[in-house]
Structure formats: structure tokens, C-alpha cells
Design a protein around this motif. Structure first.
Motif, PDB file in Angstrom:
ATOM      1  N   ASN A 130       0.770  -1.230   0.067  1.00 10.22           N
ATOM      2  CA  ASN A 130      -0.061  -0.002  -0.150  1.00 10.22           C
ATOM      3  C   ASN A 130       0.828   1.190  -0.038  1.00 10.22           C
ATOM      4  O   ASN A 130       1.667   1.293   0.955  1.00 10.22           O
ATOM      5  N   THR A 131       0.610   2.076  -1.200  1.00  5.97           N
ATOM      6  CA  THR A 131       1.676   3.254  -1.211  1.00  5.97           C
ATOM      7  C   THR A 131       1.381   4.434   0.043  1.00  5.97           C
ATOM      8  O   THR A 131       2.158   4.962   0.213  1.00  5.97           O
ATOM      9  N   HIS A 132       0.257   4.301   0.384  1.00  2.00           N
ATOM     10  CA  HIS A 132      -0.079   4.996   1.732  1.00  2.00           C
ATOM     11  C   HIS A 132       0.828   4.879   2.922  1.00  2.00           C
ATOM     12  O   HIS A 132       1.606   5.656   3.333  1.00  2.00           O
ATOM     13  N   ASP A 177      -0.810   9.375  -6.704  1.00  2.00           N
ATOM     14  CA  ASP A 177      -0.582   8.318  -5.845  1.00  2.00           C
ATOM     15  C   ASP A 177       0.443   8.537  -4.805  1.00  2.00           C
ATOM     16  O   ASP A 177       1.265   9.707  -5.159  1.00  2.00           O
ATOM     17  N   GLU A 181       3.683   6.816  -7.970  1.00  2.00           N
ATOM     18  CA  GLU A 181       4.165   5.598  -8.734  1.00  2.00           C
ATOM     19  C   GLU A 181       3.905   5.761 -10.049  1.00  2.00           C
ATOM     20  O   GLU A 181       4.362   4.869 -10.846  1.00  2.00           O
ATOM     21  N   ASN A 182       2.971   6.694 -10.288  1.00  2.00           N
ATOM     22  CA  ASN A 182       2.658   6.983 -11.798  1.00  2.00           C
ATOM     23  C   ASN A 182       3.529   7.992 -12.513  1.00  2.00           C
ATOM     24  O   ASN A 182       3.015   8.509 -13.660  1.00  2.00           O
TER      25      ASN A 182
END
Length: 232
Positions: A130-132, A177, A181-182
Motif C-alpha cells: 500500500n503506497t499510503h 498516488d 508511482e505513476n
């Protein structure tokens, strides 16, 4: 343990990947690898000066392999340059290449396929996390990084220089994100628990650059703001 080269972008995801690898009894990072612009001696998309990259490697006490490429290398040129670099590293005992990628499946597959051709394993310490949560892990690990590049389709230049921490999460738009990440933003790590000392940086001018696809594809008509950093 597997002797490992870490694809080092100079940013928070690579730093967190390294932090996790340090606690892993299967992988030993013995080398760093970074791609840079041949024309400008800066890290691609991060815009970080080569000398700051050199200082990071020095603070980590790790040898750094640099692959310098033209601004828009074609696929064959990129593959040849990376293959040659990895073959040299393989001859120095490298068996694994680690990356800070999180959920870009196509990129992961591409890396795995290219490395398999020279019998090197790919490893992704942050994959599908999870990027958060990862932003919190960066801060909790003591990794200190600032935003040095933003895609102007997602973020304004006022985000440049912002520290990667919990307060940043409160201000990021919903379509961004948390880890960028994008490609929404990129960062530079100036301090970490695995640095011998912090890097004293100064923040300089802000530069805007626009990138367009040579085939006229408007999807790639994108502008980026860069924060030029230097060492005190």
C-alpha cells in the motif's frame, strides 16, 4: 546471501527498498546502479546532479555503476547499455538485481525478462504494498527526502521542496498516488539511517521543461517542474 545490485534512483522508493534489504538475510546489496542523461550529467526524471548521486553512494559506502544514455534512447540502445552493465556486474559476483517498483506490472515483467536472459534474478522489496503505508514507512525508517520533480498535469511547483512525510499525504490531490508511482513526482534522499552523515543540500532555481513524443502522440505532451539542488 545473494550479492545484489540495487537500481538506485536517488529517491525515497529506492532508499526504502535498500532499508528493507538490509534486514533481509537472503540479499546483500554490494553495488548501486543508476542511469543518467549523457547530455546533462543528471539522473533521468529526477534531474539530480551527478555529484549529488556520487555523494549518496559515498555516504552508503557502496560502489556505483553509472549508465549514461542520450535524452531519448531507443529501446535497442537502452537494452544494450543495460545488458552490458549487468554483464559486468555479474562478472563481479552479482546474482540479483533489486528495484523499488511498487505496482507497474508491465515494467516488472520487462525487467524480469531482460535479466533472465543473462541469468540474473529480479527482486522487488516493495511490490504491491500500500503506497499510503509506504510513505509512513519512509518517515518511520528515518529516511529524509524532498520532492525535486513534479508532473504539472498532477501537481504544481509549490510541491517542490516538500518533505516526504505524513503531512504531505494530507495535501496530495486524490488523483495522485501517495508514492508518485505513476510519475506524478520524484524525490531526492538527503539523509537516511544507512548514510554515514546527512547531505547538506541547498535548493536552487526551479526549471520547467516540456516533453513531447516524436511521433506527435499528445499523451506524451507533458511538462515537468524541476528543483535544482546542490551541496552546500
Amino acid at each position: 546471501m545473494n550479492n545484489t545490485v540495487l537500481n538506485w534512483s536517488s529517491g525515497k522508493d529506492a532508499a526504502l527498498a535498500y532499508y528493507k534489504l538490509l534486514a533481509h538475510n537472503k540479499y546483500k546489496v554490494t553495488h548501486l546502479l543508476t542511469t543518467l542523461s549523457l547530455e546533462h550529467d543528471r539522473i533521468f526524471m529526477h534531474g539530480i546532479r551527478e555529484k549529488l548521486l556520487d555523494i549518496q553512494a559515498e555516504k552508503m559506502n557502496l560502489p556505483l555503476t553509472k549508465v549514461k544514455l542520450p535524452a531519448s534512447p531507443d529501446d535497442s540502445l537502452y537494452k544494450d547499455a543495460m545488458s552490458n552493465a549487468m554483464e559486468r556486474l555479474k562478472n563481479e559476483g552479482i546474482t540479483t538485481a533489486a528495484f523499488g517498483d511498487i505496482f507497474l506490472e508491465d515494467l516488472k515483467t520487462y525487467r524480469e525478462e531482460q535479466l533472465a536472459q543473462i541469468n540474473i534474478q529480479a527482486h522487488f522489496p516493495l511490490w504491491e504494498q500500500n503506497t499510503h503505508d509506504l510513505v509512513h514507512q519512509v518517515a518511520d525508517a528515518g529516511i529524509e527526502a524532498i520532492i525535486v520533480c513534479v508532473n504539472d498535469k498532477y501537481l504544481g511547483k509549490d510541491f517542490l521542496g516538500r518533505k516526504i512525510d505524513a503531512s504531505l499525504l494530507n495535501d496530495l490531490p486524490a488523483n495522485v498516488d501517495p508514492c508518485g508511482e505513476n510519475g506524478e513526482y520524484h524525490s531526492f534522499v538527503y539523509n537516511a539511517p544507512f548514510f554515514s552523515a546527512p547531505i547538506p543540500i541547498t535548493m536552487g532555481e526551479i526549471v520547467h521543461k516540456r516533453y513531447t513524443s516524436p511521433d506527435g502522440n499528445t499523451q506524451w505532451d507533458t511538462g515537468f517542474y524541476f528543483l535544482d539542488c546542490d551541496v552546500e
